[in-house]
Write a protein that holds these residues in place. Structure first.
Motif, PDB file in Angstrom:
ATOM      1  N   GLY A 106       0.955  -1.122   0.070  1.00 31.42           N
ATOM      2  CA  GLY A 106      -0.087   0.031  -0.027  1.00 31.42           C
ATOM      3  C   GLY A 106       1.017   1.207  -0.057  1.00 31.42           C
ATOM      4  O   GLY A 106       0.349   2.277  -0.793  1.00 31.42           O
ATOM      5  N   GLY A 107       1.927   1.176   0.879  1.00 38.02           N
ATOM      6  CA  GLY A 107       2.777   2.310   0.702  1.00 38.02           C
ATOM      7  C   GLY A 107       3.700   2.616  -0.653  1.00 38.02           C
ATOM      8  O   GLY A 107       3.577   3.861  -0.957  1.00 38.02           O
ATOM      9  N   ALA A 108       3.830   1.562  -1.282  1.00 34.89           N
ATOM     10  CA  ALA A 108       4.318   1.595  -2.542  1.00 34.89           C
ATOM     11  C   ALA A 108       3.418   2.399  -3.451  1.00 34.89           C
ATOM     12  O   ALA A 108       3.774   3.178  -4.203  1.00 34.89           O
ATOM     13  N   ALA A 140       4.200   9.110  -2.959  1.00 34.55           N
ATOM     14  CA  ALA A 140       3.987  10.784  -3.118  1.00 34.55           C
ATOM     15  C   ALA A 140       4.554  11.332  -4.295  1.00 34.55           C
ATOM     16  O   ALA A 140       5.966  11.128  -4.482  1.00 34.55           O
ATOM     17  N   GLU A 141       4.120  11.537  -5.203  1.00 34.99           N
ATOM     18  CA  GLU A 141       4.565  12.214  -6.249  1.00 34.99           C
ATOM     19  C   GLU A 141       5.052  13.799  -6.229  1.00 34.99           C
ATOM     20  O   GLU A 141       4.121  14.432  -5.443  1.00 34.99           O
ATOM     21  N   THR A 142       6.044  14.065  -6.522  1.00 26.85           N
ATOM     22  CA  THR A 142       6.761  15.395  -6.380  1.00 26.85           C
ATOM     23  C   THR A 142       5.949  16.391  -7.319  1.00 26.85           C
ATOM     24  O   THR A 142       6.039  16.143  -8.409  1.00 26.85           O
ATOM     25  N   THR A 185       8.672  10.434  -8.319  1.00 26.87           N
ATOM     26  CA  THR A 185       7.604   9.385  -8.138  1.00 26.87           C
ATOM     27  C   THR A 185       7.798   8.353  -7.217  1.00 26.87           C
ATOM     28  O   THR A 185       6.737   7.844  -6.527  1.00 26.87           O
ATOM     29  N   GLY A 186       9.020   8.061  -6.876  1.00 28.63           N
ATOM     30  CA  GLY A 186       9.422   6.776  -5.958  1.00 28.63           C
ATOM     31  C   GLY A 186       9.128   5.745  -6.717  1.00 28.63           C
ATOM     32  O   GLY A 186       9.418   4.636  -5.996  1.00 28.63           O
ATOM     33  N   VAL A 187       8.744   5.570  -7.912  1.00 33.70           N
ATOM     34  CA  VAL A 187       8.655   4.760  -8.679  1.00 33.70           C
ATOM     35  C   VAL A 187       9.637   4.339  -9.839  1.00 33.70           C
ATOM     36  O   VAL A 187       9.747   5.514 -10.570  1.00 33.70           O
ATOM     37  N   ALA A 188      10.353   3.042 -10.089  1.00 29.55           N
ATOM     38  CA  ALA A 188      11.185   3.246 -11.162  1.00 29.55           C
ATOM     39  C   ALA A 188      10.700   3.493 -12.613  1.00 29.55           C
ATOM     40  O   ALA A 188       9.568   3.138 -12.699  1.00 29.55           O
ATOM     41  N   GLU A 213      10.389  10.085 -15.131  1.00 28.71           N
ATOM     42  CA  GLU A 213      11.082   8.980 -14.783  1.00 28.71           C
ATOM     43  C   GLU A 213      11.182   7.954 -15.836  1.00 28.71           C
ATOM     44  O   GLU A 213      12.272   7.493 -16.151  1.00 28.71           O
ATOM     45  N   ASP A 214      10.275   7.635 -16.757  1.00 34.39           N
ATOM     46  CA  ASP A 214      10.461   6.709 -17.794  1.00 34.39           C
ATOM     47  C   ASP A 214      11.491   7.225 -18.791  1.00 34.39           C
ATOM     48  O   ASP A 214      12.313   6.681 -19.082  1.00 34.39           O
TER      49      ASP A 214
END
Length: 157
Positions: free
Chosen positions: A14-16, A20-22, A40-43, A146-147
């Motif tokens: 859930g945390g992933a 939080a998106e900047t 984004t905290g996402v790769a 990020e992509d």
């Protein structure tokens, strides 16, 4: 024990999902224009990043840059530097800063700021010739940035 493990796993998942998106106004640029922290905290997804670079309706980076890895995309530009070897020339943080707002690194660049919403001299409302009536949105989303960074990082000499 099982309930604790399941609760911990659910919290992590859930945390992933709720990373939080900047927001564009909250981006912190280091000296030299790098953005050290993921937006984004996402790769990033390099395949989707290549899509963003090559689509006219998205980043359309090939309008100004040559990218050998995207040779199947027609009409590469010659205004900006070739992006071949970008993953060797710049760190991930530097690439993120360049894509988000290259003017933070190269003051006189013609490259658009893809993750910026204010500070424009005369923003327009698409092709209407009128001033925008609503707040501006960035040209690319945080995840698209990020992509693109993930794709550019794969471009090695």
């Amino acid at each position: 024990m099982k309930l604790t493990t399941l609760t911990l796993a659910a919290a992590l998942i859930g945390g992933a999902a709720w990373a939080a998106e900047t927001a564009p106004k909250d981006v912190v640029f280091a000296e030299g224009g790098a953005i050290e922290v993921s937006l984004t905290g996402v790769a990033g997804d390099p395949v989707e990043g290549a899509n963003v670079l090559s689509k006219r309706s998205l980043g359309n980076c090939v309008a100004c840059h040559q990218v050998s890895a995207l040779a199947d995309v027609p009409f590469h530009g010659e205004i900006g530097p070739a992006l071949d070897g970008a993953g060797d020339r710049w760190s991930e943080a530097e690439l993120r800063g360049l894509v988000a707002n290259a003017k933070m690194t190269f003051e006189g660049t013609m490259m658009p700021a893809f993750y910026k919403v204010d500070g424009y001299i005369r923003p327009g409302d698409a092709f209407t010739g009128k001033a925008p009536e609503a707040p501006l949105s960035p040209l690319l989303t945080a995840q698209q940035i990020e992509d693109v960074v993930a794709f550019l990082a794969t471009l090695k000499e």
